[in-house]
Design a protein around this motif. Structure first.
Motif, PDB file in Angstrom:
ATOM      1  N   ASP A 200       0.840  -1.186   0.000  1.00 52.28           N
ATOM      2  CA  ASP A 200       0.000   0.000   0.000  1.00 52.28           C
ATOM      3  C   ASP A 200       0.888   1.255   0.000  1.00 52.28           C
ATOM      4  N   PRO A 201       0.541   2.282  -0.795  1.00 51.66           N
ATOM      5  CA  PRO A 201       1.397   3.469  -0.889  1.00 51.66           C
ATOM      6  C   PRO A 201       1.624   4.193   0.435  1.00 51.66           C
ATOM      7  N   VAL A 202       0.596   4.266   1.297  1.00 52.91           N
ATOM      8  CA  VAL A 202       0.776   4.926   2.590  1.00 52.91           C
ATOM      9  C   VAL A 202       1.657   4.079   3.502  1.00 52.91           C
ATOM     10  N   ASP A 203       1.379   2.773   3.567  1.00 46.88           N
ATOM     11  CA  ASP A 203       2.192   1.889   4.411  1.00 46.88           C
ATOM     12  C   ASP A 203       3.642   1.878   3.959  1.00 46.88           C
ATOM     13  N   TYR A 204       3.850   1.893   2.642  1.00 48.71           N
ATOM     14  CA  TYR A 204       5.215   1.870   2.122  1.00 48.71           C
ATOM     15  C   TYR A 204       5.972   3.123   2.536  1.00 48.71           C
ATOM     16  N   ARG A 205       5.306   4.255   2.465  1.00 40.52           N
ATOM     17  CA  ARG A 205       5.947   5.500   2.874  1.00 40.52           C
ATOM     18  C   ARG A 205       6.247   5.501   4.371  1.00 40.52           C
ATOM     19  N   ARG A 206       5.327   5.001   5.158  1.00 35.95           N
ATOM     20  CA  ARG A 206       5.575   4.923   6.602  1.00 35.95           C
ATOM     21  C   ARG A 206       6.873   4.178   6.895  1.00 35.95           C
ATOM     22  N   GLY A 207       7.124   3.114   6.144  1.00 33.99           N
ATOM     23  CA  GLY A 207       8.330   2.325   6.352  1.00 33.99           C
ATOM     24  C   GLY A 207       9.607   3.039   5.997  1.00 33.99           C
ATOM     25  N   LEU A 208       9.490   4.146   5.243  1.00 38.49           N
ATOM     26  CA  LEU A 208      10.673   4.910   4.831  1.00 38.49           C
ATOM     27  C   LEU A 208      10.860   6.180   5.647  1.00 38.49           C
ATOM     28  N   LEU A 209      10.005   6.384   6.654  1.00 39.35           N
ATOM     29  CA  LEU A 209      10.027   7.639   7.413  1.00 39.35           C
ATOM     30  C   LEU A 209      10.429   7.438   8.869  1.00 39.35           C
ATOM     31  N   GLY A 210      11.200   6.397   9.141  1.00 41.21           N
ATOM     32  CA  GLY A 210      11.618   6.132  10.521  1.00 41.21           C
ATOM     33  C   GLY A 210      12.469   7.230  11.121  1.00 41.21           C
ATOM     34  N   GLN A 211      13.193   7.964  10.269  1.00 38.88           N
ATOM     35  CA  GLN A 211      14.054   9.049  10.746  1.00 38.88           C
ATOM     36  C   GLN A 211      13.401  10.412  10.589  1.00 38.88           C
ATOM     37  N   ALA A 212      12.141  10.429  10.200  1.00 35.83           N
ATOM     38  CA  ALA A 212      11.446  11.698   9.982  1.00 35.83           C
ATOM     39  C   ALA A 212      10.080  11.644  10.648  1.00 35.83           C
ATOM     40  N   PRO A 213      10.032  11.718  11.978  1.00 38.08           N
ATOM     41  CA  PRO A 213       8.750  11.580  12.689  1.00 38.08           C
ATOM     42  C   PRO A 213       7.730  12.656  12.337  1.00 38.08           C
ATOM     43  N   ARG A 214       8.187  13.852  12.044  1.00 38.95           N
ATOM     44  CA  ARG A 214       7.231  14.912  11.682  1.00 38.95           C
ATOM     45  C   ARG A 214       6.606  14.631  10.320  1.00 38.95           C
ATOM     46  N   ALA A 215       7.376  14.084   9.400  1.00 41.46           N
ATOM     47  CA  ALA A 215       6.820  13.702   8.101  1.00 41.46           C
ATOM     48  C   ALA A 215       5.817  12.570   8.273  1.00 41.46           C
ATOM     49  N   LYS A 216       6.147  11.612   9.103  1.00 38.85           N
ATOM     50  CA  LYS A 216       5.241  10.494   9.344  1.00 38.85           C
ATOM     51  C   LYS A 216       3.954  10.975  10.008  1.00 38.85           C
ATOM     52  N   ALA A 217       4.061  11.969  10.881  1.00 41.36           N
ATOM     53  CA  ALA A 217       2.878  12.480  11.582  1.00 41.36           C
ATOM     54  C   ALA A 217       1.899  13.137  10.617  1.00 41.36           C
ATOM     55  N   VAL A 218       2.400  13.940   9.681  1.00 40.64           N
ATOM     56  CA  VAL A 218       1.478  14.575   8.732  1.00 40.64           C
ATOM     57  C   VAL A 218       0.899  13.541   7.773  1.00 40.64           C
ATOM     58  N   LEU A 219       1.695  12.527   7.417  1.00 40.31           N
ATOM     59  CA  LEU A 219       1.186  11.455   6.571  1.00 40.31           C
ATOM     60  C   LEU A 219       0.051  10.713   7.269  1.00 40.31           C
ATOM     61  N   ASP A 220       0.265  10.358   8.531  1.00 44.25           N
ATOM     62  CA  ASP A 220      -0.768   9.642   9.280  1.00 44.25           C
ATOM     63  C   ASP A 220      -2.037  10.472   9.417  1.00 44.25           C
ATOM     64  N   LEU A 221      -1.868  11.773   9.664  1.00 44.67           N
ATOM     65  CA  LEU A 221      -3.030  12.640   9.841  1.00 44.67           C
ATOM     66  C   LEU A 221      -3.817  12.780   8.533  1.00 44.67           C
ATOM     67  N   ALA A 222      -3.116  13.023   7.438  1.00 44.43           N
ATOM     68  CA  ALA A 222      -3.799  13.179   6.158  1.00 44.43           C
ATOM     69  C   ALA A 222      -4.515  11.889   5.763  1.00 44.43           C
ATOM     70  N   ALA A 223      -3.849  10.754   5.975  1.00 40.69           N
ATOM     71  CA  ALA A 223      -4.461   9.466   5.624  1.00 40.69           C
ATOM     72  C   ALA A 223      -5.703   9.205   6.465  1.00 40.69           C
ATOM     73  N   ALA A 224      -5.632   9.540   7.748  1.00 36.33           N
ATOM     74  CA  ALA A 224      -6.779   9.319   8.634  1.00 36.33           C
ATOM     75  C   ALA A 224      -7.953  10.214   8.237  1.00 36.33           C
ATOM     76  N   LYS A 225      -7.674  11.490   7.985  1.00 32.70           N
ATOM     77  CA  LYS A 225      -8.734  12.425   7.620  1.00 32.70           C
ATOM     78  C   LYS A 225      -9.355  12.069   6.263  1.00 32.70           C
ATOM     79  N   ALA A 226      -8.579  11.431   5.396  1.00 33.60           N
ATOM     80  CA  ALA A 226      -9.074  11.066   4.070  1.00 33.60           C
ATOM     81  C   ALA A 226      -9.807   9.737   4.086  1.00 33.60           C
ATOM     82  N   GLY A 227      -9.725   9.016   5.193  1.00 31.51           N
ATOM     83  CA  GLY A 227     -10.323   7.688   5.226  1.00 31.51           C
ATOM     84  C   GLY A 227      -9.586   6.711   4.343  1.00 31.51           C
ATOM     85  N   TRP A 228      -8.268   6.833   4.344  1.00 31.21           N
ATOM     86  CA  TRP A 228      -7.442   5.968   3.479  1.00 31.21           C
ATOM     87  C   TRP A 228      -7.728   4.496   3.801  1.00 31.21           C
TER      88      TRP A 228
END
Length: 293
Positions: A200-228
């Motif tokens: 999944d594109p969101v899950d794949y990105r999460r796996g590449l953002l271990g060193q960027a917690p702020r990037a992961k946080a906005v990704l998680d928020l956008a995905a949640a608000k979009a009903g991904w």
């Protein structure tokens, strides 16, 4: 790409023997004042610039060609002169965003994780023309800004090859430059990596953002608000992108409909942004909305 600001280039100038006054919308008053002084031969302290609302800037009014022209014309008469470009002149003589060629490649391991990432950017240098003192080691830092996204890529190589346009075409800032094209290219490529890995594109990105917690946080928020992950009607889909630029993290999800004739309509964009301390929330909202448009 031309700026096509709502208000075409315009400038009002009054040149007198003892001074010069300029009325214009400018993103860099010091340059507007300097060009007026150079054209008139007056010292800087005899030039006054009255800054107006921009009517749209986006980098176009970092340039002062329209000020230079207006001052040259105003020197010929004893009264104030207002110069307004036609829309045709405005487009034909814009300072254009560069065209780029990007070539990306990556190696994936058995689990689909990148073990190498390479991105070559080919395009002209705005930095070398506009701020040559920052053009160091034959590298345009802006051209490669965001060229690897916020991701944890192992064995990373990003390089830039200079290719300026023919004489007569001038390239310049266009609401940011490097990040705008690099984010488009990198995010499309990351989607290809996710597809190759069967993830999944969101899950794949999460796996590449271990060193960027702020990037992961906005990704998680956008995905949640979009009903991904929730099903959509036939003919509709979602796309996701994450970007880091100008010390700001942004994630967006676009909901898109494709009609039977193949036409595409963006129906909704969900945006999450972390730009640090916010002084005026309305400014951040306007910037995000304008960028989305």
């Amino acid at each position: 790409l031309a700026h096509a600001t709502m208000e075409p280039m315009n400038c009002t100038v009054h040149v007198r023997a003892d001074g010069c006054e300029v009325w214009c919308g400018s993103q860099v008053l010091s340059r507007a004042r300097a060009t007026a002084a150079e054209v008139t031969g007056l010292p800087l302290d005899k030039v006054v610039v009255h800054n107006q609302f921009l009517g749209g800037g986006f980098g176009r009014r970092l340039e002062v060609d329209y000020v230079t022209q207006a001052v040259r014309i105003a020197r010929q008469v004893d009264s104030p002169v207002k110069v307004i470009w036609t829309r045709e002149e405005d487009i034909q003589h814009d300072i254009y965003r560069p065209i780029y060629l990007d070539r990306l490649s990556a190696g994936l391991d058995a689990a689909g994780q990148p073990v190498s990432f390479q991105h070559r950017v080919v395009g002209s240098s705005i930095v070398a023309r506009w701020v040559p003192e920052y053009f160091k080691n034959d590298l345009d830092f802006d051209a490669v800004d965001g060229a690897a996204g916020p991701y944890d890529f192992a064995n990373l190589l990003v390089d830039w090859v200079r290719a300026d346009p023919p004489a007569g075409l001038t390239t310049g800032w266009w609401r940011g430059v490097g990040v705008t094209h690099n984010a488009f290219v990198v995010e499309g490529f990351v989607d290809e990596l996710a597809a190759a890995a069967g993830k999944d594109p969101v899950d794949y990105r999460r796996g590449l953002l271990g060193q960027a917690p702020r990037a992961k946080a906005v990704l998680d928020l956008a995905a949640a608000k979009a009903g991904w992950g929730q099903p959509l009607p036939a003919g509709k889909g979602r796309g996701v992108a994450v970007i880091f630029g100008f010390d700001t993290y942004v994630a967006q999800v676009a909901e898109v409909a494709v009609a039977e004739d193949g036409s595409v309509r963006v129906e909704r964009v969900i945006c999450a942004v972390d730009c640090g301390t916010v002084v005026n929330p309305d400014t951040v909202t306007a910037q995000m909305q304008g960028g989305i448009m």
